[in-house]
Design a protein around this motif. Structure first.
Motif, PDB file in Angstrom:
ATOM      1  N   VAL A 109      35.846 -82.117  46.488  1.00  0.00           N
ATOM      2  CA  VAL A 109      34.748 -82.700  45.719  1.00  0.00           C
ATOM      3  C   VAL A 109      34.535 -81.896  44.442  1.00  0.00           C
ATOM      4  N   GLY A 110      34.182 -82.585  43.371  1.00  0.00           N
ATOM      5  CA  GLY A 110      33.832 -81.938  42.115  1.00  0.00           C
ATOM      6  C   GLY A 110      32.346 -82.158  41.847  1.00  0.00           C
ATOM      7  N   ILE A 111      31.627 -81.081  41.591  1.00  0.00           N
ATOM      8  CA  ILE A 111      30.176 -81.170  41.397  1.00  0.00           C
ATOM      9  C   ILE A 111      29.798 -80.556  40.048  1.00  0.00           C
ATOM     10  N   PRO A 112      29.161 -81.332  39.173  1.00  0.00           N
ATOM     11  CA  PRO A 112      28.727 -80.785  37.882  1.00  0.00           C
ATOM     12  C   PRO A 112      27.474 -79.941  38.043  1.00  0.00           C
ATOM     13  N   CYS A 113      27.270 -79.055  37.104  1.00  0.00           N
ATOM     14  CA  CYS A 113      26.056 -78.240  37.082  1.00  0.00           C
ATOM     15  C   CYS A 113      25.587 -78.163  35.639  1.00  0.00           C
ATOM     16  N   LEU A 114      24.439 -78.773  35.367  1.00  0.00           N
ATOM     17  CA  LEU A 114      23.927 -78.846  33.999  1.00  0.00           C
ATOM     18  C   LEU A 114      22.809 -77.839  33.782  1.00  0.00           C
ATOM     19  N   ASN A 115      23.063 -76.884  32.907  1.00  0.00           N
ATOM     20  CA  ASN A 115      22.039 -75.921  32.506  1.00  0.00           C
ATOM     21  C   ASN A 115      21.542 -76.362  31.131  1.00  0.00           C
ATOM     22  N   ILE A 116      20.484 -77.142  31.126  1.00  0.00           N
ATOM     23  CA  ILE A 116      19.998 -77.766  29.894  1.00  0.00           C
ATOM     24  C   ILE A 116      19.083 -76.811  29.121  1.00  0.00           C
ATOM     25  N   VAL A 117      19.391 -76.640  27.853  1.00  0.00           N
ATOM     26  CA  VAL A 117      18.601 -75.775  26.978  1.00  0.00           C
ATOM     27  C   VAL A 117      17.482 -76.563  26.313  1.00  0.00           C
ATOM     28  N   GLY A 189      21.881 -74.578  16.682  1.00  0.00           N
ATOM     29  CA  GLY A 189      20.890 -74.455  15.622  1.00  0.00           C
ATOM     30  C   GLY A 189      19.685 -73.631  16.037  1.00  0.00           C
ATOM     31  N   LYS A 190      18.500 -74.215  15.931  1.00  0.00           N
ATOM     32  CA  LYS A 190      17.264 -73.506  16.276  1.00  0.00           C
ATOM     33  C   LYS A 190      17.156 -73.186  17.765  1.00  0.00           C
ATOM     34  N   HIS A 191      18.030 -73.779  18.562  1.00  0.00           N
ATOM     35  CA  HIS A 191      18.016 -73.529  20.008  1.00  0.00           C
ATOM     36  C   HIS A 191      19.027 -72.455  20.421  1.00  0.00           C
ATOM     37  N   TYR A 192      19.641 -71.822  19.437  1.00  0.00           N
ATOM     38  CA  TYR A 192      20.690 -70.847  19.754  1.00  0.00           C
ATOM     39  C   TYR A 192      20.155 -69.672  20.568  1.00  0.00           C
ATOM     40  N   ASP A 193      18.990 -69.142  20.190  1.00  0.00           N
ATOM     41  CA  ASP A 193      18.430 -68.013  20.935  1.00  0.00           C
ATOM     42  C   ASP A 193      18.108 -68.410  22.372  1.00  0.00           C
ATOM     43  N   GLU A 194      17.656 -69.638  22.566  1.00  0.00           N
ATOM     44  CA  GLU A 194      17.376 -70.128  23.916  1.00  0.00           C
ATOM     45  C   GLU A 194      18.676 -70.218  24.722  1.00  0.00           C
ATOM     46  N   PHE A 195      19.714 -70.681  24.051  1.00  0.00           N
ATOM     47  CA  PHE A 195      21.032 -70.791  24.691  1.00  0.00           C
ATOM     48  C   PHE A 195      21.536 -69.417  25.126  1.00  0.00           C
ATOM     49  N   THR A 196      21.407 -68.438  24.242  1.00  0.00           N
ATOM     50  CA  THR A 196      21.845 -67.071  24.560  1.00  0.00           C
ATOM     51  C   THR A 196      21.042 -66.495  25.716  1.00  0.00           C
ATOM     52  N   LYS A 197      19.750 -66.689  25.677  1.00  0.00           N
ATOM     53  CA  LYS A 197      18.878 -66.179  26.735  1.00  0.00           C
ATOM     54  C   LYS A 197      19.206 -66.828  28.085  1.00  0.00           C
ATOM     55  N   MET A 198      19.457 -68.114  28.069  1.00  0.00           N
ATOM     56  CA  MET A 198      19.792 -68.816  29.307  1.00  0.00           C
ATOM     57  C   MET A 198      21.098 -68.293  29.905  1.00  0.00           C
ATOM     58  N   ASN A 199      22.082 -68.046  29.048  1.00  0.00           N
ATOM     59  CA  ASN A 199      23.363 -67.550  29.540  1.00  0.00           C
ATOM     60  C   ASN A 199      23.243 -66.165  30.159  1.00  0.00           C
ATOM     61  N   GLU A 200      22.281 -65.402  29.711  1.00  0.00           N
ATOM     62  CA  GLU A 200      22.085 -64.064  30.260  1.00  0.00           C
ATOM     63  C   GLU A 200      21.371 -64.090  31.608  1.00  0.00           C
ATOM     64  N   ASP A 201      20.694 -65.189  31.895  1.00  0.00           N
ATOM     65  CA  ASP A 201      19.934 -65.303  33.154  1.00  0.00           C
ATOM     66  C   ASP A 201      20.820 -65.948  34.220  1.00  0.00           C
ATOM     67  N   THR A 202      21.741 -65.157  34.748  1.00  0.00           N
ATOM     68  CA  THR A 202      22.682 -65.683  35.738  1.00  0.00           C
ATOM     69  C   THR A 202      21.988 -66.086  37.033  1.00  0.00           C
ATOM     70  N   GLU A 203      20.909 -65.410  37.362  1.00  0.00           N
ATOM     71  CA  GLU A 203      20.182 -65.746  38.590  1.00  0.00           C
ATOM     72  C   GLU A 203      19.601 -67.161  38.522  1.00  0.00           C
ATOM     73  N   ALA A 204      19.026 -67.508  37.384  1.00  0.00           N
ATOM     74  CA  ALA A 204      18.460 -68.850  37.212  1.00  0.00           C
ATOM     75  C   ALA A 204      19.556 -69.915  37.245  1.00  0.00           C
ATOM     76  N   LYS A 205      20.701 -69.607  36.636  1.00  0.00           N
ATOM     77  CA  LYS A 205      21.801 -70.575  36.614  1.00  0.00           C
ATOM     78  C   LYS A 205      22.355 -70.818  38.015  1.00  0.00           C
ATOM     79  N   GLU A 206      22.450 -69.747  38.808  1.00  0.00           N
ATOM     80  CA  GLU A 206      22.938 -69.899  40.174  1.00  0.00           C
ATOM     81  C   GLU A 206      21.931 -70.653  41.040  1.00  0.00           C
ATOM     82  N   LYS A 207      20.650 -70.474  40.747  1.00  0.00           N
ATOM     83  CA  LYS A 207      19.624 -71.212  41.472  1.00  0.00           C
ATOM     84  C   LYS A 207      19.751 -72.711  41.203  1.00  0.00           C
TER      85      LYS A 207
END
Length: 250
Positions: A109-117, A189-207
């Motif tokens: 099975v293939g399962i997507p995981c969307l981390n939306i900024v 663009g203006k969401h770049y800092d949010e994108f960077t911050k999200m990528n650093e939060d591996t715990e939230a992404k795994e959740k």
């Protein structure tokens, strides 16, 4: 192979009988009928034994193949479908499956995981969704989904609202290597800092990943309790209700 052996044995015995007759013609005259009967008896017995042995081999082959086929069938999992009620996200998730999943070999099975900024729905003809979009391939091992391949596809997905529903029109993807940072800054663009911050939060992404898997398991009534990446300990799936999770996306 066993039939050929039986035929070779029969030919050998006929040859022996023939040689004996040449050395002693009187024995041949007196016992020709008896010898013929013996040869015929051997012929029937050997062929019957060979046929029985061959049937046994074929039966063993069938018995060996059937369990493998059954196991293969048992390991097939239902394809992932977005279990929430929102058509918009159903189209978005399916797009990740089709677009990103094509880069990997098929698994159980293939399962997507969307981390939306961020999202921008101000223009219905060009709805924008920025995020880090992952696609994971899993093989089922007991009650565990083991990840065998996958990858990250960060960028911005453009979606158009139509009379029939929604349609993805473009996927601006962040580049690789040296192109990563400049393209990420341009796309987010203006969401770049949010994108960077999200990528650093591996715990939230795994959740988020664990919850998406848990929702898939619950929607399909599967007896899967955890997922596992190679070289890491298994992660238990949460028991949170599907509706309560997807209501946070509204």
């Amino acid at each position: 192979m066993m039939k050929k052996t039986a035929i070779a044995l029969i030919c050998s015995m006929v040859l022996v009988a023939g040689c004996g007759s040449a050395e002693n013609p009187f024995t041949q005259d007196n016992n020709v009928e008896e010898n013929t009967e013996n040869i015929e008896t051997i012929d029937e017995e050997e062929v019957a034994e060979a046929a029985t042995a061959q049937a046994s081999v074929e039966t063993m082959d069938e018995n060996t193949e059937d369990p493998e086929a059954d196991m293969a069938k048992a390991s097939v999992l239902p394809a992932y479908e977005y279990p929430g009620p929102e058509l918009f996200y159903s189209v978005l998730y399916q797009y990740i499956i089709d677009e990103c999943g094509q880069h990997f070999e098929k698994a159980d099975v293939g399962i997507p995981c969307l981390n939306i900024v961020a999202e921008d729905e101000s223009d219905k003809n060009d709805i924008k969704v920025w995020g880090d979009f992952w696609y994971y391939n899993y093989e089922l091992n007991g009650d565990t989904l083991e990840m065998v391949s996958g990858g990250s596809f960060p960028g911005c997905i453009h979606i158009k609202s139509t009379d029939e529903g929604y349609e993805v029109t473009e996927f601006e993807m962040v580049g690789d290597g040296a192109d990563y940072t400049p393209t990420a800054k341009k796309i987010f663009g203006k969401h770049y800092d949010e994108f960077t911050k999200m990528n650093e939060d591996t715990e939230a992404k795994e959740k988020t990943r664990a919850q998406i898997i848990a929702n898939y398991v619950a929607a399909n009534n599967l007896e899967i309790t955890q997922y596992k990446d190679y070289g890491w300990e298994p992660v238990k799936l949460p028991e949170e209700n599907i509706d309560s999770f997807y209501s946070t996306l509204d």
